[in-house]
Design an enzyme around this catalytic site. Structure first.
Site, PDB file in Angstrom:
ATOM      1  N   PRO A  24       0.576  -1.092  -0.045  1.00 32.82           N
ATOM      2  CA  PRO A  24      -0.072  -0.054   0.032  1.00 32.82           C
ATOM      3  C   PRO A  24       0.948   1.200   0.005  1.00 32.82           C
ATOM      4  CG  PRO A  24       0.058  -0.903   2.083  1.00 32.82           C
ATOM      5  CD  PRO A  24       0.645  -1.925   1.377  1.00 32.82           C
ATOM      6  N   CYS A  26       0.524   5.260  -0.165  1.00 30.97           N
ATOM      7  CA  CYS A  26      -0.450   6.857  -0.309  1.00 30.97           C
ATOM      8  C   CYS A  26      -0.232   7.501  -1.297  1.00 30.97           C
ATOM      9  CB  CYS A  26      -0.049   7.415   1.073  1.00 30.97           C
ATOM     10  SG  CYS A  26      -0.702   6.690   2.666  1.00 30.97           S
ATOM     11  N   ALA A  59      -3.321   2.990   2.427  1.00 24.25           N
ATOM     12  CA  ALA A  59      -3.863   3.228   3.552  1.00 24.25           C
ATOM     13  C   ALA A  59      -5.072   4.035   3.548  1.00 24.25           C
ATOM     14  CB  ALA A  59      -3.065   4.069   4.407  1.00 24.25           C
ATOM     15  N   GLN A 102      -5.981  -1.610   2.731  1.00 28.36           N
ATOM     16  CA  GLN A 102      -5.088  -1.339   4.062  1.00 28.36           C
ATOM     17  C   GLN A 102      -6.228  -0.203   4.758  1.00 28.36           C
ATOM     18  OE1 GLN A 102      -1.499   1.077   4.678  1.00 28.36           O
ATOM     19  NE2 GLN A 102      -0.835  -0.710   5.306  1.00 28.36           N
ATOM     20  N   TYR A 184       1.193   5.511  13.275  1.00 29.29           N
ATOM     21  CA  TYR A 184      -0.330   5.868  13.080  1.00 29.29           C
ATOM     22  C   TYR A 184      -1.104   5.327  14.498  1.00 29.29           C
ATOM     23  CZ  TYR A 184       1.024   7.426   8.507  1.00 29.29           C
ATOM     24  OH  TYR A 184       1.641   7.969   7.339  1.00 29.29           O
ATOM     25  N   ARG A 232      -0.171  -4.962   9.205  1.00 27.62           N
ATOM     26  CA  ARG A 232       1.078  -4.800   8.912  1.00 27.62           C
ATOM     27  C   ARG A 232       1.633  -3.709  10.345  1.00 27.62           C
ATOM     28  NH1 ARG A 232       3.428  -0.230   4.375  1.00 27.62           N
ATOM     29  NH2 ARG A 232       4.975  -1.762   3.547  1.00 27.62           N
ATOM     30  N   LEU A 303      13.257  -1.789   0.871  1.00 26.37           N
ATOM     31  CA  LEU A 303      14.554  -1.820  -0.145  1.00 26.37           C
ATOM     32  C   LEU A 303      14.958  -3.013  -0.570  1.00 26.37           C
ATOM     33  CD1 LEU A 303      17.008   0.650   1.662  1.00 26.37           C
ATOM     34  CD2 LEU A 303      15.397   1.119  -0.454  1.00 26.37           C
ATOM     35  N   ARG A 326       8.481   1.406  -3.566  1.00 22.91           N
ATOM     36  CA  ARG A 326       8.818   2.487  -4.456  1.00 22.91           C
ATOM     37  C   ARG A 326       9.735   1.510  -5.853  1.00 22.91           C
ATOM     38  NH1 ARG A 326       9.996   4.159   0.427  1.00 22.91           N
ATOM     39  NH2 ARG A 326       9.952   6.482   1.144  1.00 22.91           N
TER      40      ARG A 326
END
Length: 372
Positions: A24, A26, A59, A102, A184, A232, A303, A326
């Site tokens: 997920p 944003c 999210a 999510q 969060y 998560r 990564l 990413r």
């Protein structure tokens, strides 16, 4: 060539064709009170054609006050549900990829600027709103303190998660991931750095886990039993005296007992004091420890950028699945390229079959759908 990355895996009754998950991410592009926009049609649409085993929608806040920014996706209104239904209908017309969502609440990290528009909290004049948390401890020193949730507030949030889970089912989503990471709301209840409560929801590890576990139970009860619910987590705050991997193991065992289908192991983002040792696969040892001590299906993320790196993590038993964030934004056909390296197959729409390179005529499985 035998490989694990492209072998099937099941999350309960949900079968995935390979072990690549789109994490997920944003997008901050739901500026119409949390409703999915044309950007989501484009963004999720092209990722749904990636050949990954599962796509997790970003999210998605369970109440308006739980959004990180005023551009966050939401699933707290009929309008939100209808907008996301439009996006999902288009995806389902052309892609068979299993889709999860999510569900989240930003807690004290809510009411912030869009990341490309500035930094810090939104002011009242900019449309900001009061934020909540377990204790009146702001994320950044000097920021307004969050309003501590009382039992009525916790019940409201818990019910909002359950309502969003029912909306997710009506939308035909295949799974839910509960966001209990990255500083969060649920993560702030877990960490002793952000939870200084003296009631039954603070203090001991058992008490700090109580509200996140209640939320998980509410979501699990509201979502059909044949559809998986996973979680998560941030396995460590990367701050001395904070949440750590040992506590994460205990939390995972409790989630497992309550029926969690998997654990998605991230880290950090609770405190600006964090010191993260960034490097390729830097979070994988956290996933490895949790998998080894709990046996729960585990997703590694962070990564992981190269196919052989991902394969080594799986074949060595450090995790069961690999999440890309990413890396798949940079290369939306990452699964195609990985499958080509391993001599495996991925789903692809018939409109793209002609792009198979010479010598790779068996790379694609056609996914001709009723709308193609």
């Amino acid at each position: 060539m035998t490989n694990t990355l492209f072998s099937p895996i099941s999350l309960g009754p949900l079968s995935l064709k390979n072990r690549i998950v789109i994490a997920p991410m944003c997008q901050y592009s739901a500026s119409n009170d949390g409703s999915a926009s044309d950007w989501h049609m484009i963004h999720l649409g092209h990722l749904s054609l990636s050949g990954a085993g599962m796509l997790i929608i970003e999210a998605t806040s369970v109440e308006a006050e739980g959004r990180i920014t005023d551009g966050d996706l939401g699933l707290y209104s009929d309008a939100n549900e209808a907008a996301l239904a439009r996006v999902l209908k288009a995806i389902r017309t052309y892609s068979p990829i299993p889709i999860s969502i999510q569900l989240a609440h930003a807690g004290r990290k809510a009411s912030t600027q869009l990341p490309w528009a500035g930094d810090g909290l939104l002011t009242v004049e900019q449309g900001g709103w009061p934020v909540v948390g377990p204790s009146p401890i702001p994320f950044h020193p000097g920021d307004p303190a969050p309003l501590p949730l009382d039992e009525t507030g916790m019940r409201r949030v818990r019910d909002a998660f359950a309502t969003a889970a029912r909306r997710a089912d009506r939308l035909g989503l295949d799974a839910i991931e509960l966001h209990s990471a990255h500083g969060y709301l649920l993560h702030t209840f877990l960490s002793p750095l952000s939870n200084h409560r003296t009631d039954g929801y603070g203090g001991s590890l058992e008490h700090r886990m109580r509200f996140p576990l209640e939320v998980f139970e509410a979501v699990r009860a509201a979502f059909p039993g044949h559809k998986p619910v996973g979680v998560r987590i941030s396995a460590t705050d990367w701050v001395e005296g904070g949440w750590d991997v040992e506590q994460s193991v205990v939390y995972t065992k409790e989630l497992q007992r309550l029926g969690s289908a998997y654990i998605h192991v991230s880290s950090g983002a609770l405190s600006p004091e964090q010191k993260i040792p960034l490097g390729p696969g830097y979070q994988t040892p956290l996933a490895e420890k949790i998998k080894a001590e709990t046996g729960l299906t585990t997703i590694a993320v962070g990564l992981i950028t190269e196919p052989h790196q991902a394969e080594e993590i799986l074949t060595s038993g450090k995790a069961d699945m690999i999440a890309l964030a990413r890396a798949i934004l940079y290369d939306p056909r990452w699964p195609w390229h990985a499958a080509a390296e391993f001599g495996a197959q991925v789903d692809a729409p018939p409109q793209y079959l002609r792009c198979q390179p010479r010598g790779l005529k068996d790379l694609f499985r056609s996914t001709a759908m009723h709308g193609a």
